[in-house]
Design a protein around this motif. Structure first.
Motif, PDB file in Angstrom:
ATOM      1  N   PHE A  72      10.316   7.521   1.062  1.00  0.00           N
ATOM      2  CA  PHE A  72       8.957   7.912   0.690  1.00  0.00           C
ATOM      3  C   PHE A  72       7.980   6.768   0.917  1.00  0.00           C
ATOM      4  O   PHE A  72       8.189   5.659   0.415  1.00  0.00           O
ATOM      5  CB  PHE A  72       8.930   8.325  -0.786  1.00  0.00           C
ATOM      6  CG  PHE A  72       9.923   9.420  -1.095  1.00  0.00           C
ATOM      7  CD1 PHE A  72       9.537  10.751  -1.069  1.00  0.00           C
ATOM      8  CD2 PHE A  72      11.252   9.114  -1.364  1.00  0.00           C
ATOM      9  CE1 PHE A  72      10.461  11.769  -1.329  1.00  0.00           C
ATOM     10  CE2 PHE A  72      12.187  10.123  -1.616  1.00  0.00           C
ATOM     11  CZ  PHE A  72      11.789  11.446  -1.597  1.00  0.00           C
ATOM     12  N   ARG A  73       6.936   7.040   1.681  1.00  0.00           N
ATOM     13  CA  ARG A  73       5.884   6.029   1.852  1.00  0.00           C
ATOM     14  C   ARG A  73       4.534   6.739   1.885  1.00  0.00           C
ATOM     15  O   ARG A  73       4.392   7.748   2.583  1.00  0.00           O
ATOM     16  CB  ARG A  73       6.064   5.247   3.165  1.00  0.00           C
ATOM     17  CG  ARG A  73       7.330   4.425   3.188  1.00  0.00           C
ATOM     18  CD  ARG A  73       7.418   3.587   4.451  1.00  0.00           C
ATOM     19  NE  ARG A  73       8.790   3.120   4.649  1.00  0.00           N
ATOM     20  CZ  ARG A  73       9.218   2.461   5.708  1.00  0.00           C
ATOM     21  NH1 ARG A  73       8.361   2.160   6.677  1.00  0.00           N
ATOM     22  NH2 ARG A  73      10.472   2.084   5.817  1.00  0.00           N
ATOM     23  N   TYR A  74       3.592   6.173   1.161  1.00  0.00           N
ATOM     24  CA  TYR A  74       2.262   6.764   1.129  1.00  0.00           C
ATOM     25  C   TYR A  74       1.502   6.287   2.355  1.00  0.00           C
ATOM     26  O   TYR A  74       0.828   5.270   2.327  1.00  0.00           O
ATOM     27  CB  TYR A  74       1.543   6.372  -0.170  1.00  0.00           C
ATOM     28  CG  TYR A  74       0.352   7.220  -0.441  1.00  0.00           C
ATOM     29  CD1 TYR A  74       0.502   8.455  -1.059  1.00  0.00           C
ATOM     30  CD2 TYR A  74      -0.919   6.815  -0.056  1.00  0.00           C
ATOM     31  CE1 TYR A  74      -0.598   9.257  -1.288  1.00  0.00           C
ATOM     32  CE2 TYR A  74      -2.020   7.614  -0.277  1.00  0.00           C
ATOM     33  CZ  TYR A  74      -1.852   8.842  -0.899  1.00  0.00           C
ATOM     34  OH  TYR A  74      -2.931   9.638  -1.117  1.00  0.00           O
ATOM     35  N   GLU A  75       1.689   7.009   3.477  1.00  0.00           N
ATOM     36  CA  GLU A  75       1.036   6.648   4.734  1.00  0.00           C
ATOM     37  C   GLU A  75       0.160   7.805   5.168  1.00  0.00           C
ATOM     38  O   GLU A  75       0.275   8.911   4.655  1.00  0.00           O
ATOM     39  CB  GLU A  75       2.091   6.428   5.821  1.00  0.00           C
ATOM     40  CG  GLU A  75       3.054   5.302   5.522  1.00  0.00           C
ATOM     41  CD  GLU A  75       3.762   4.822   6.778  1.00  0.00           C
ATOM     42  OE1 GLU A  75       3.077   4.187   7.601  1.00  0.00           O
ATOM     43  OE2 GLU A  75       4.963   5.077   6.925  1.00  0.00           O
ATOM     44  N   ARG A  76      -0.679   7.572   6.182  1.00  0.00           N
ATOM     45  CA  ARG A  76      -1.506   8.658   6.693  1.00  0.00           C
ATOM     46  C   ARG A  76      -0.622   9.569   7.549  1.00  0.00           C
ATOM     47  O   ARG A  76      -0.083   9.139   8.570  1.00  0.00           O
ATOM     48  CB  ARG A  76      -2.658   8.107   7.531  1.00  0.00           C
ATOM     49  CG  ARG A  76      -3.747   9.126   7.801  1.00  0.00           C
ATOM     50  CD  ARG A  76      -4.964   8.455   8.402  1.00  0.00           C
ATOM     51  NE  ARG A  76      -4.708   7.953   9.754  1.00  0.00           N
ATOM     52  CZ  ARG A  76      -4.660   8.718  10.845  1.00  0.00           C
ATOM     53  NH1 ARG A  76      -4.870  10.017  10.746  1.00  0.00           N
ATOM     54  NH2 ARG A  76      -4.412   8.192  12.024  1.00  0.00           N
ATOM     55  N   GLY A  95       5.197  12.471  13.656  1.00  0.00           N
ATOM     56  CA  GLY A  95       6.183  11.385  13.603  1.00  0.00           C
ATOM     57  C   GLY A  95       5.987  10.425  12.436  1.00  0.00           C
ATOM     58  O   GLY A  95       6.653   9.405  12.331  1.00  0.00           O
ATOM     59  N   ARG A  96       5.020  10.735  11.550  1.00  0.00           N
ATOM     60  CA  ARG A  96       4.789   9.864  10.382  1.00  0.00           C
ATOM     61  C   ARG A  96       4.468  10.743   9.175  1.00  0.00           C
ATOM     62  O   ARG A  96       3.487  11.489   9.193  1.00  0.00           O
ATOM     63  CB  ARG A  96       3.630   8.903  10.703  1.00  0.00           C
ATOM     64  CG  ARG A  96       3.502   7.761   9.690  1.00  0.00           C
ATOM     65  CD  ARG A  96       2.387   6.791  10.064  1.00  0.00           C
ATOM     66  NE  ARG A  96       2.656   6.019  11.263  1.00  0.00           N
ATOM     67  CZ  ARG A  96       3.519   5.010  11.327  1.00  0.00           C
ATOM     68  NH1 ARG A  96       4.195   4.655  10.262  1.00  0.00           N
ATOM     69  NH2 ARG A  96       3.708   4.369  12.448  1.00  0.00           N
ATOM     70  N   TYR A  97       5.297  10.691   8.173  1.00  0.00           N
ATOM     71  CA  TYR A  97       5.157  11.575   7.029  1.00  0.00           C
ATOM     72  C   TYR A  97       5.305  10.778   5.739  1.00  0.00           C
ATOM     73  O   TYR A  97       5.681   9.615   5.764  1.00  0.00           O
ATOM     74  CB  TYR A  97       6.223  12.689   7.099  1.00  0.00           C
ATOM     75  CG  TYR A  97       6.293  13.299   8.473  1.00  0.00           C
ATOM     76  CD1 TYR A  97       5.338  14.228   8.896  1.00  0.00           C
ATOM     77  CD2 TYR A  97       7.251  12.880   9.393  1.00  0.00           C
ATOM     78  CE1 TYR A  97       5.350  14.752  10.181  1.00  0.00           C
ATOM     79  CE2 TYR A  97       7.284  13.389  10.687  1.00  0.00           C
ATOM     80  CZ  TYR A  97       6.329  14.315  11.079  1.00  0.00           C
ATOM     81  OH  TYR A  97       6.341  14.816  12.354  1.00  0.00           O
ATOM     82  N   LYS A 133       0.780  -1.234   0.000  1.00  0.00           N
ATOM     83  CA  LYS A 133       0.000   0.000   0.000  1.00  0.00           C
ATOM     84  C   LYS A 133       0.812   1.285   0.000  1.00  0.00           C
ATOM     85  O   LYS A 133       0.269   2.352  -0.229  1.00  0.00           O
ATOM     86  CB  LYS A 133      -0.899   0.079   1.250  1.00  0.00           C
ATOM     87  CG  LYS A 133      -1.385  -1.219   1.813  1.00  0.00           C
ATOM     88  CD  LYS A 133      -2.379  -0.990   2.929  1.00  0.00           C
ATOM     89  CE  LYS A 133      -1.695  -1.089   4.278  1.00  0.00           C
ATOM     90  NZ  LYS A 133      -2.586  -1.555   5.350  1.00  0.00           N
ATOM     91  N   GLU A 134       2.086   1.225   0.344  1.00  0.00           N
ATOM     92  CA  GLU A 134       2.740   2.489   0.689  1.00  0.00           C
ATOM     93  C   GLU A 134       3.715   3.029  -0.352  1.00  0.00           C
ATOM     94  O   GLU A 134       4.253   4.117  -0.187  1.00  0.00           O
ATOM     95  CB  GLU A 134       3.467   2.334   2.037  1.00  0.00           C
ATOM     96  CG  GLU A 134       2.522   2.006   3.194  1.00  0.00           C
ATOM     97  CD  GLU A 134       3.244   1.684   4.498  1.00  0.00           C
ATOM     98  OE1 GLU A 134       4.489   1.685   4.521  1.00  0.00           O
ATOM     99  OE2 GLU A 134       2.538   1.428   5.491  1.00  0.00           O
ATOM    100  N   MET A 135       3.947   2.293  -1.445  1.00  0.00           N
ATOM    101  CA  MET A 135       5.027   2.729  -2.330  1.00  0.00           C
ATOM    102  C   MET A 135       4.602   3.821  -3.320  1.00  0.00           C
ATOM    103  O   MET A 135       3.509   3.805  -3.856  1.00  0.00           O
ATOM    104  CB  MET A 135       5.603   1.542  -3.094  1.00  0.00           C
ATOM    105  CG  MET A 135       6.345   0.599  -2.179  1.00  0.00           C
ATOM    106  SD  MET A 135       7.722  -0.254  -2.942  1.00  0.00           S
ATOM    107  CE  MET A 135       6.961  -1.106  -4.286  1.00  0.00           C
TER     108      MET A 135
HETATM  109 MG    MG Z   1       5.483   1.499   8.887  1.00  0.00          MG
END
Ligand code: MG
Ligand code: ATP
Length: 417
Positions: free
Chosen positions: A111-115, A119-121, A63-65
């Motif tokens: 780079f990660r497509y996260e919410r 502390g999370r970008y 999900k995050e790439m």
């Molecule tokens: Mg993670």
């Protein structure tokens, strides 16, 4: 309407950058001390590199790439982590041919497509280190000691080291089966992600942050009770070396990693200060990764720390630095003298500011205050005539006289602390 940055992508402004530089410089110093050399690899790699190394059934790959097709119809990805690219380079450049034991470190954006949240970008930064070519648990302990030393050197004692072993391709399938058997009876209480993980990646259920899943897996069997002899011995030796070097740690048998390539020793530096973003650094052994990527059969171990999270832990430390001196001038003819002095002082490494806008003396002094200059001096006709001036220490108004020369001012700034 003015344009804004893309969501999850941040600007790092100068005050924050100073904090980052401090972290980066400390890491360089500690890593170089331990014999590591910096490797700089590209930000973009072929997508296949990550799906083959990190694993298709991981959150990152699923999900995050940040993956897209370039103009030549190639599928490329903005790197979500550093190890895969470093190992691709290790193989491609045959670094191992010179010496299979390589100690490499890197720093840069991931780079990660996260919410996005504190502390999370989506663009974040990691500093990482890898040791290749050593099977011996001594390498695990050296790496963990280096990580511990780094945190000590930046004056953070709070994140604590947790270690675990995830076994190897020999013994992990047994554990996987035992865990699946355990989860089978509780599958209805798991979240949707974990229901899926039950078949694709059951170990990840232990790491789920949803309270219901944490509860359902509370009594799950421990991976440490399913290790084969070799993995058990390896883990015991790591602990012994950590004890020998008085490195504090605790064992967390529920720790799993979000990347498939890990074997045996895994670890995290964990903080209680950042909510659920508790992992400040994480890593482990990846003995199969290099051969999996088409290289020789060479083991490896490494970690990556999240720069943003380390910076958050250092939030209370002040990194601003103030000018030593503000030179104020009364008339325009004095500005030449002030400018030459400023130039001379800057060339000898002393931070100086002066007025550039022909402002009134009062507003120049306001600026000296605002910039929190340590000293100020006013140059007028009289000072030019005598070649001397009175320097005022801003915090208490203490006055000292000095010649208006670079050497004279340097002497004064050094003498009056
Ligand atoms: Mg993670
Ligand atoms: P988490 O469980 O917090 O999602 P992770 O297991 O995905 O972490 P790793 O892939 O092991 O993390 O990355 C190593 C470190 O990089 C983490 O410990 C964390 O400090 C940092 N990190 C990972 N993802 C992010 C992100 N999206 N934003 C900021 N830092 C991150």
């Amino acid at each position: 309407m003015a344009l804004k940055a893309v969501k999850g992508f941040n600007d790092i402004l100068p005050d924050e950058s100073r904090r980052w530089q401090y972290i980066e410089q400390t890491a360089r110093r500690v890593f170089e001390l331990n014999g590591f050399g910096e490797i700089r690899v590209p930000i973009v790699e072929k997508t296949e590199l990550f799906s083959r190394s990190i694993g298709d059934a991981t959150d990152i790959v699923e999900k995050e790439m940040y993956t897209f097709t370039d103009k030549g119809d190639n599928s490329v990805t903005l790197r979500p982590e550093g190890t895969a690219g470093v190992m691709r380079s290790f193989i491609e450049n045959k670094i191992y041919a010179l010496d299979p034991i390589a100690k490499l470190y890197y720093m840069g954006p991931m780079f990660r497509y996260e919410r996005p949240q504190k502390g999370r970008y989506r663009q974040f930064h990691q500093i990482g280190a890898e040791i290749t070519g050593v099977n011996d648990p001594l390498a695990d302990a050296q790496l963990l000691n280096m990580l511990t030393l780094f945190f000590r050197e930046i004056s953070l004692t709070e994140p604590t080291l947790q270690i675990n072993s995830l076994g190897c391709p020999e013994c992990r399938p047994n554990y996987r089966r035992a865990l699946q058997q355990f989860l089978q009876q509780r599958i209805e209480t798991l979240c949707d992600d974990c229901k899926r993980r039950f078949t694709t990646n059951p170990l990840r259920t232990l790491d789920c942050k949803i309270p219901g899943c944490a509860e359902a897996t509370a009594a799950a069997p421990s991976v440490l009770e399913h290790l084969c002899n070799e993995c058990d011995n390896h883990f015991n030796s790591v602990k012994r070396y950590l004890d020998l070097s008085a490195t504090p740690y605790s064992i967390n048998s529920r720790m799993v990693r979000g990347l498939d390539y890990y074997t045996r020793t895994t670890f995290e530096m964990v903080t209680g200060l950042l909510g659920s973003q508790s992992a400040v650094a994480a890593g482990g052994r990846y003995d199969g990764l290099i051969s999996q990527l088409g290289g020789p059969s060479i083991p490896g171990i490494g970690f990556a720390m999240g720069l943003e999270r380390v910076a958050l832990l250092l939030e209370n430390k002040d990194f601003t630095s103030n000018p030593e001196l503000f030179i104020a001038t009364i008339g325009s003819s004095e500005r030449d003298m002030a400018f030459t002095l400023m130039d001379g002082l800057l060339k000898s490494g002393i931070r100086v500011e002066m007025d550039c806008e022909s402002k009134s003396l009062k507003s120049q002094m306001r600026r000296a205050d605002k910039l929190k200059c340590r000293f100020s001096v006013v140059i007028g006709e009289n000072e030019i005539a005598t070649g001397k001036a009175v320097f005022k220490r801003m915090e208490d108004g203490l006055q000292s006289e000095s010649a208006l020369t670079v050497d004279g001012i340097k002497l004064l700034l050094g003498a009056v602390k």
